[in-house]
Design a protein around this motif. Sequence first.
Motif, mmCIF file in Angstrom:
data_model
loop_
_atom_site.group_PDB
_atom_site.id
_atom_site.type_symbol
_atom_site.label_atom_id
_atom_site.label_comp_id
_atom_site.label_asym_id
_atom_site.label_seq_id
_atom_site.Cartn_x
_atom_site.Cartn_y
_atom_site.Cartn_z
ATOM 1 N N SER A 113 0.842 -1.190 0.000
ATOM 2 C CA SER A 113 0.000 0.000 0.000
ATOM 3 C C SER A 113 0.879 1.243 0.000
ATOM 4 C CB SER A 113 -0.874 0.015 1.260
ATOM 5 O OG SER A 113 -0.060 0.246 2.414
ATOM 6 N N ASP A 114 0.238 2.400 -0.069
ATOM 7 C CA ASP A 114 0.952 3.628 0.231
ATOM 8 C C ASP A 114 1.471 3.512 1.670
ATOM 9 O OD1 ASP A 114 0.183 4.589 -2.250
ATOM 10 O OD2 ASP A 114 -1.603 5.592 -1.446
ATOM 11 N N PRO A 115 2.579 4.169 2.001
ATOM 12 C CA PRO A 115 3.078 4.089 3.383
ATOM 13 C C PRO A 115 2.016 4.544 4.382
ATOM 14 C CG PRO A 115 4.725 5.084 1.948
ATOM 15 C CD PRO A 115 3.470 4.968 1.134
ATOM 16 N N TYR A 116 1.854 3.786 5.457
ATOM 17 C CA TYR A 116 0.896 4.213 6.486
ATOM 18 C C TYR A 116 1.588 4.795 7.704
ATOM 19 C CZ TYR A 116 1.413 -0.198 9.199
ATOM 20 O OH TYR A 116 1.879 -1.254 9.945
ATOM 21 N N TYR A 117 2.902 4.655 7.783
ATOM 22 C CA TYR A 117 3.671 5.480 8.699
ATOM 23 C C TYR A 117 5.134 5.490 8.270
ATOM 24 C CZ TYR A 117 5.552 1.619 11.725
ATOM 25 O OH TYR A 117 6.195 0.525 12.245
ATOM 26 N N VAL A 118 5.873 6.444 8.818
ATOM 27 C CA VAL A 118 7.277 6.651 8.461
ATOM 28 C C VAL A 118 8.126 6.482 9.714
ATOM 29 C CG1 VAL A 118 8.968 8.287 7.551
ATOM 30 C CG2 VAL A 118 6.655 8.233 6.603
ATOM 31 N N SER A 119 9.207 5.729 9.586
ATOM 32 C CA SER A 119 10.107 5.533 10.709
ATOM 33 C C SER A 119 11.538 5.747 10.246
ATOM 34 C CB SER A 119 9.939 4.133 11.305
ATOM 35 O OG SER A 119 10.678 4.006 12.503
ATOM 36 N N GLY A 120 12.476 5.541 11.185
ATOM 37 C CA GLY A 120 13.874 5.703 10.857
ATOM 38 C C GLY A 120 14.689 6.016 12.089
ATOM 39 N N PRO A 121 16.021 6.022 11.970
ATOM 40 C CA PRO A 121 16.878 6.295 13.122
ATOM 41 C C PRO A 121 16.861 7.771 13.505
ATOM 42 C CG PRO A 121 18.204 6.000 11.165
ATOM 43 C CD PRO A 121 16.809 5.670 10.775
ATOM 44 N N GLN A 122 16.855 7.992 14.820
ATOM 45 C CA GLN A 122 16.788 9.340 15.383
ATOM 46 C C GLN A 122 17.926 9.521 16.384
ATOM 47 O OE1 GLN A 122 13.613 11.622 15.205
ATOM 48 N NE2 GLN A 122 15.307 13.009 15.633
ATOM 49 N N LEU A 123 18.449 10.724 16.465
ATOM 50 C CA LEU A 123 19.450 11.054 17.471
ATOM 51 C C LEU A 123 18.747 11.493 18.751
ATOM 52 C CD1 LEU A 123 22.557 11.451 17.933
ATOM 53 C CD2 LEU A 123 22.173 13.869 17.368
ATOM 54 N N PHE A 124 19.125 10.870 19.881
ATOM 55 C CA PHE A 124 18.580 11.240 21.194
ATOM 56 C C PHE A 124 19.696 11.792 22.072
ATOM 57 C CE2 PHE A 124 15.317 8.543 19.595
ATOM 58 C CZ PHE A 124 14.140 8.972 20.210
#
Length: 254
Positions: A113-124
């Motif tokens: 499907s079209d993407p239903y959410y976006v993720s990825g690495p984050q700096l904390f």
Amino acid sequence: MGKNKWLSLLLGFVFALVILAGCNSGGGTEQEPAFTYAMSGQYRPFNYFDENNQLTGFDVEIGRALAEKMGMKPVPIATPWEGLISGLKAKKYDAILGSMTITPERQKQVDFSDPYYVSGPQLFVRNDSNIKDIQDIKDNTPVGVLISSVYDQEARKYTKNIKNYTSDVTALQDLARGRVEAVITDRFVGTIAAREQKLDIRPVGDLLFVENVGIAFRKGDPLREKVNQALEEIKADGTYLAISKKYFGTDISK
């Protein structure tokens, strides 16, 4: 036969007709086609079993909302992650709605499907840190990352002072204790850990790279287009945002 007995028989007959009419009606939920969608059930808060052993989470609720828009009955199914695609191809369920990243390798086997959410690495970083984004990481800045991960590879582009962990959560706990200056991990893993464990940390900057997550279908299945339409509708009417805020406090479709 007495008057009261006649009246009882008449009422019983009328009641039976009402029940029969209800059973023959096409508007009952039993008449709805099922929308069966699979997930691992091991990926909190996206899909997991609650204290009552009920399958729940963001993925489950998104599937329920999509089914409602399509006039279908939602049926979430838990199955081992490694068998999700083979189960889909074997027609054990209609879709995989279980936080599966869209990749070229998977697109050879299934349609997304079209993407239903976006993720990825984050700096904390800690809340009192002066680090504002990944460009503030210097060659000697101590950064914690999961060992043998893509995040480890990403961190080495910015610093030689890498501290490896066997758990993202342990790395984030060490960040809060001041043992490292930053941690790179999945944005949702970090956000949820910070909230649930009350860690004095925060995300900074943009995602280091983007992972689009989609719903998988068998090749050529027209259900994909129905789901894409339903996904647009739940985003437009606020349903998606309400579910997203319930679990994450923000809109994770962006």
